[in-house]
Design an enzyme around this catalytic site. Sequence first.
Site, PDB file in Angstrom:
ATOM      1  N   PHE A   1       1.027  -1.191   0.014  1.00 35.57           N
ATOM      2  CA  PHE A   1      -0.145   0.022   0.115  1.00 35.57           C
ATOM      3  C   PHE A   1       0.917   1.264   0.083  1.00 35.57           C
ATOM      4  CE2 PHE A   1      -1.990   2.742   3.502  1.00 35.57           C
ATOM      5  CZ  PHE A   1      -2.525   3.513   2.500  1.00 35.57           C
TER       6      PHE A   1
ATOM      7  N   PHE B   1       3.635 -11.140  -0.050  1.00 30.10           N
ATOM      8  CA  PHE B   1       3.125 -11.863   1.131  1.00 30.10           C
ATOM      9  C   PHE B   1       1.601 -11.061   1.088  1.00 30.10           C
ATOM     10  CE2 PHE B   1       2.598 -11.793   5.702  1.00 30.10           C
ATOM     11  CZ  PHE B   1       1.531 -12.940   5.642  1.00 30.10           C
TER      12      PHE B   1
ATOM     13  N   ASN C   1      19.872  -7.411   7.299  1.00 28.02           N
ATOM     14  CA  ASN C   1      20.375  -7.441   6.114  1.00 28.02           C
ATOM     15  C   ASN C   1      20.469  -6.078   5.213  1.00 28.02           C
ATOM     16  OD1 ASN C   1      20.818 -10.174   6.006  1.00 28.02           O
ATOM     17  ND2 ASN C   1      18.539 -10.347   5.575  1.00 28.02           N
TER      18      ASN C   1
ATOM     19  N   GLY D   1      23.463  -3.736   6.798  1.00 28.32           N
ATOM     20  CA  GLY D   1      24.482  -4.029   6.040  1.00 28.32           C
ATOM     21  C   GLY D   1      24.779  -3.706   4.879  1.00 28.32           C
TER      22      GLY D   1
ATOM     23  N   ARG E   1      27.810  -1.171   3.508  1.00 30.36           N
ATOM     24  CA  ARG E   1      28.617  -1.437   2.316  1.00 30.36           C
ATOM     25  C   ARG E   1      28.583  -0.386   1.249  1.00 30.36           C
ATOM     26  NH1 ARG E   1      27.710  -3.939  -2.229  1.00 30.36           N
ATOM     27  NH2 ARG E   1      25.227  -4.464  -1.666  1.00 30.36           N
TER      28      ARG E   1
ATOM     29  N   ALA F   1      10.511   2.248   8.062  1.00 29.30           N
ATOM     30  CA  ALA F   1       9.243   2.684   8.574  1.00 29.30           C
ATOM     31  C   ALA F   1       8.996   1.931   9.868  1.00 29.30           C
ATOM     32  CB  ALA F   1       8.229   1.943   7.386  1.00 29.30           C
TER      33      ALA F   1
ATOM     34  N   TYR G   1       5.051  -7.818  16.103  1.00 28.04           N
ATOM     35  CA  TYR G   1       5.270  -6.657  15.173  1.00 28.04           C
ATOM     36  C   TYR G   1       5.447  -5.510  16.431  1.00 28.04           C
ATOM     37  CZ  TYR G   1       3.614  -2.989  12.304  1.00 28.04           C
ATOM     38  OH  TYR G   1       3.149  -1.748  11.241  1.00 28.04           O
TER      39      TYR G   1
ATOM     40  N   TYR H   1      23.712   0.753  14.588  1.00 21.02           N
ATOM     41  CA  TYR H   1      24.451   0.750  13.331  1.00 21.02           C
ATOM     42  C   TYR H   1      24.975   2.240  13.126  1.00 21.02           C
ATOM     43  CZ  TYR H   1      24.119  -3.831  11.083  1.00 21.02           C
ATOM     44  OH  TYR H   1      24.579  -5.051  10.689  1.00 21.02           O
TER      45      TYR H   1
ATOM     46  N   ARG I   1      -7.965  -4.239   7.819  1.00 24.88           N
ATOM     47  CA  ARG I   1      -7.678  -2.961   8.838  1.00 24.88           C
ATOM     48  C   ARG I   1      -8.975  -2.103   8.868  1.00 24.88           C
ATOM     49  NH1 ARG I   1      -1.663  -0.840   7.065  1.00 24.88           N
ATOM     50  NH2 ARG I   1      -1.787  -2.023   5.165  1.00 24.88           N
TER      51      ARG I   1
HETATM   52  P1  NAD Z   1       1.387  -3.736   3.192  1.00 25.22           P
HETATM   53  O1  NAD Z   1       1.143  -4.860   3.731  1.00 25.22           O
HETATM   54  O2  NAD Z   1       0.550  -3.059   2.186  1.00 25.22           O
HETATM   55  O3  NAD Z   1       2.773  -3.650   2.460  1.00 25.22           O
HETATM   56  C1  NAD Z   1       4.044  -4.418   3.265  1.00 25.22           C
HETATM   57  C2  NAD Z   1       4.952  -4.865   1.822  1.00 25.22           C
HETATM   58  O4  NAD Z   1       6.062  -5.507   2.261  1.00 25.22           O
HETATM   59  C3  NAD Z   1       4.008  -5.921   1.034  1.00 25.22           C
HETATM   60  O5  NAD Z   1       4.006  -5.521  -0.302  1.00 25.22           O
HETATM   61  C4  NAD Z   1       4.335  -7.366   1.408  1.00 25.22           C
HETATM   62  O6  NAD Z   1       4.398  -8.021   0.347  1.00 25.22           O
HETATM   63  C5  NAD Z   1       6.009  -6.915   1.648  1.00 25.22           C
HETATM   64  N1  NAD Z   1       6.802  -7.809   2.623  1.00 25.22           N
HETATM   65  C6  NAD Z   1       6.075  -8.279   3.722  1.00 25.22           C
HETATM   66  N2  NAD Z   1       7.252  -9.162   4.211  1.00 25.22           N
HETATM   67  C7  NAD Z   1       8.326  -9.150   3.431  1.00 25.22           C
HETATM   68  C8  NAD Z   1       9.396  -9.806   3.188  1.00 25.22           C
HETATM   69  N3  NAD Z   1       9.841 -10.860   4.369  1.00 25.22           N
HETATM   70  N4  NAD Z   1      10.067  -9.388   2.254  1.00 25.22           N
HETATM   71  C9  NAD Z   1       9.953  -8.680   1.361  1.00 25.22           C
HETATM   72  N5  NAD Z   1       8.818  -8.100   1.358  1.00 25.22           N
HETATM   73  C10 NAD Z   1       7.946  -8.268   2.344  1.00 25.22           C
HETATM   74  O7  NAD Z   1       1.416  -2.436   4.456  1.00 25.22           O
HETATM   75  P2  NAD Z   1       1.690  -0.900   4.334  1.00 25.22           P
HETATM   76  O8  NAD Z   1       0.615  -0.482   5.091  1.00 25.22           O
HETATM   77  O9  NAD Z   1       2.047  -0.666   3.126  1.00 25.22           O
HETATM   78  O10 NAD Z   1       2.963  -0.717   5.232  1.00 25.22           O
HETATM   79  C11 NAD Z   1       4.329  -0.483   4.995  1.00 25.22           C
HETATM   80  C12 NAD Z   1       5.309  -0.462   6.117  1.00 25.22           C
HETATM   81  O11 NAD Z   1       4.785   0.723   6.894  1.00 25.22           O
HETATM   82  C13 NAD Z   1       5.371  -1.611   7.109  1.00 25.22           C
HETATM   83  O12 NAD Z   1       6.518  -1.567   7.535  1.00 25.22           O
HETATM   84  C14 NAD Z   1       4.338  -1.043   8.237  1.00 25.22           C
HETATM   85  O13 NAD Z   1       4.919  -1.711   9.394  1.00 25.22           O
HETATM   86  C15 NAD Z   1       4.599   0.390   8.174  1.00 25.22           C
HETATM   87  N6  NAD Z   1       3.613   1.079   8.737  1.00 25.22           N
HETATM   88  C16 NAD Z   1       2.386   1.372   8.025  1.00 25.22           C
HETATM   89  C17 NAD Z   1       1.316   2.007   8.806  1.00 25.22           C
HETATM   90  C18 NAD Z   1      -0.007   2.000   8.077  1.00 25.22           C
HETATM   91  O14 NAD Z   1      -0.949   2.545   8.644  1.00 25.22           O
HETATM   92  N7  NAD Z   1      -0.178   1.872   6.685  1.00 25.22           N
HETATM   93  C19 NAD Z   1       1.287   2.205   9.914  1.00 25.22           C
HETATM   94  C20 NAD Z   1       2.577   1.984  10.747  1.00 25.22           C
HETATM   95  C21 NAD Z   1       3.610   1.402  10.080  1.00 25.22           C
HETATM   96  N1  UDP Z   2     -11.375  -2.493  14.301  1.00 23.24           N
HETATM   97  C1  UDP Z   2     -12.754  -2.689  14.229  1.00 23.24           C
HETATM   98  N2  UDP Z   2     -13.378  -3.505  13.030  1.00 23.24           N
HETATM   99  C2  UDP Z   2     -12.443  -3.846  12.162  1.00 23.24           C
HETATM  100  C3  UDP Z   2     -11.183  -3.678  12.198  1.00 23.24           C
HETATM  101  C4  UDP Z   2     -10.486  -3.243  13.158  1.00 23.24           C
HETATM  102  O1  UDP Z   2     -13.562  -1.923  14.982  1.00 23.24           O
HETATM  103  O2  UDP Z   2     -13.281  -4.590  11.257  1.00 23.24           O
HETATM  104  C5  UDP Z   2     -10.681  -1.600  15.138  1.00 23.24           C
HETATM  105  C6  UDP Z   2      -9.753  -2.452  15.925  1.00 23.24           C
HETATM  106  O3  UDP Z   2     -10.119  -3.258  17.068  1.00 23.24           O
HETATM  107  C7  UDP Z   2      -8.695  -1.174  16.387  1.00 23.24           C
HETATM  108  C8  UDP Z   2      -8.755  -0.195  15.199  1.00 23.24           C
HETATM  109  O4  UDP Z   2     -10.240  -0.531  14.690  1.00 23.24           O
HETATM  110  O5  UDP Z   2      -9.322  -0.736  17.327  1.00 23.24           O
HETATM  111  C9  UDP Z   2      -7.868  -0.044  14.119  1.00 23.24           C
HETATM  112  O6  UDP Z   2      -7.761  -1.392  13.702  1.00 23.24           O
HETATM  113  P1  UDP Z   2      -6.535  -1.609  12.608  1.00 23.24           P
HETATM  114  O7  UDP Z   2      -6.380  -3.147  12.497  1.00 23.24           O
HETATM  115  O8  UDP Z   2      -6.889  -0.886  11.457  1.00 23.24           O
HETATM  116  O9  UDP Z   2      -5.161  -0.955  12.938  1.00 23.24           O
HETATM  117  P2  UDP Z   2      -4.348  -0.993  14.506  1.00 23.24           P
HETATM  118  O10 UDP Z   2      -4.235   0.601  14.871  1.00 23.24           O
HETATM  119  O11 UDP Z   2      -5.159  -1.687  15.565  1.00 23.24           O
HETATM  120  O12 UDP Z   2      -3.326  -1.633  14.163  1.00 23.24           O
END
Ligand code: NAD
Ligand code: UDP
Length: 323
Positions: free
Chosen positions: A14, A37, A100, A103, A107, A115, A146, A160, A187
């Site tokens: 995303f 994934f 990884n 590292g 290099r 993130a 997580y 690092y 979500r």
């Molecule tokens: P997402 O799940 O859409 O994207 C994560 C991507 O990482 C996916 O494309 C997945 O296939 C890939 N991935 C997962 N494990 C992997 C691995 N071992 N090797 C290679 N690729 C891998 O989620 P997102 O919302 O786009 O989140 C992106 C980053 O931002 C994440 O690190 C997440 O923890 C962080 N983040 C997002 C939010 C949010 O609200 N969207 C909030 C806090 C932190």
């Molecule tokens: N939540 C909910 N209904 C859903 C999905 C999530 O009420 O179908 C609630 C969840 O319990 C949390 C908040 O919405 O309190 C945000 O959930 P999300 O999984 O989006 O992200 P989080 O901030 O918890 O990682």
Amino acid sequence: MRIRRIVVTGGAGFLGSHLCDRLVTAGHDVICVDNFFTSQKNNIAHLLGRPNFELIRHDITHPLWLEVDEIYNLACPAAPGHYQYNPIKTMKTSVLGAINLLGMARRCRAKILQASTSEVYGDPEVHPQVESYRGNVNPIGPRACYDEGKRAAETLFFDYHRMNKLNIRVVRIFNTYGPRMHPFDGRVVSNFIRQALGGQDISIFGQGTQTRSFCYVDDLIDGLIAMMNGPDNFYGPVNLGNPNEMSIQLLAETVIKMTGSSSKLVARELPADDPTQRQPDITLAKAKLGWEPKVGLETGLAKTIEYFRALDLDQFRAPTPNF
Ligand code: NAD
Ligand code: UDP
């Protein structure tokens, strides 16, 4: 502008796909690394023919050998249902993945951005959350793979930096939403919109009194790029999010109103360790980066609803059964 070679791990996800869009448009050489994934190629299909975009299917728990100037490390499942599906793998992705990529940065002498997440604050007792707050994480609960993985990654980044003088950037992202969220990621924003458009019950976990603060994706990407290009001696951690806090009940009502849906709100069990409140204090980001979100909730939700309306859900594979 100086063209840079930039890796985006998790680049098909995303946030990653929006970041790739921005970096490709700016003319950089962009390498998207993803194991797919929690994403599919559809998020980046439009970039595949571009001469300055390259896609590598790779899992960051394994070493990677590239020559680059900048690394954005976004690879990690981010939705609770995704990261809890295989918690050991989630921890490996955060920790081994960070080792990884750090590292590789050492290099190449590349600048590297992590993130991180508001989840490092756990179920916070300080509200709104400031970067100096050390958090309230349950180290043995279902979210720990997580939360603790991301905390360990922050530790690795700063070690690092101290040991190898690496040029790091650490951002703590708060709940972000927008087009290209996976429709089956479980979500709250994607669930509520999918349920409302499909005329299904809206699943409110617990009483719906817990709060979150929702940031539109374009603002968040501005923040990531501002941090990567920010002052030389500012490593973070810095909060990125929209301080506009609201209850989950109010979010559900807003989605129903905006979609014109007749769906009913239905109570479901509250997941363990679900944080009761969350709101970023973004004073630091404003002062150091001149960054603050610009897109209001209704504007952002309208764009997200429009995206979901046009989706053919049959084209999507649910990454895990948890949505
Ligand atoms: P997402 O799940 O859409 O994207 C994560 C991507 O990482 C996916 O494309 C997945 O296939 C890939 N991935 C997962 N494990 C992997 C691995 N071992 N090797 C290679 N690729 C891998 O989620 P997102 O919302 O786009 O989140 C992106 C980053 O931002 C994440 O690190 C997440 O923890 C962080 N983040 C997002 C939010 C949010 O609200 N969207 C909030 C806090 C932190
Ligand atoms: N939540 C909910 N209904 C859903 C999905 C999530 O009420 O179908 C609630 C969840 O319990 C949390 C908040 O919405 O309190 C945000 O959930 P999300 O999984 O989006 O992200 P989080 O901030 O918890 O990682």
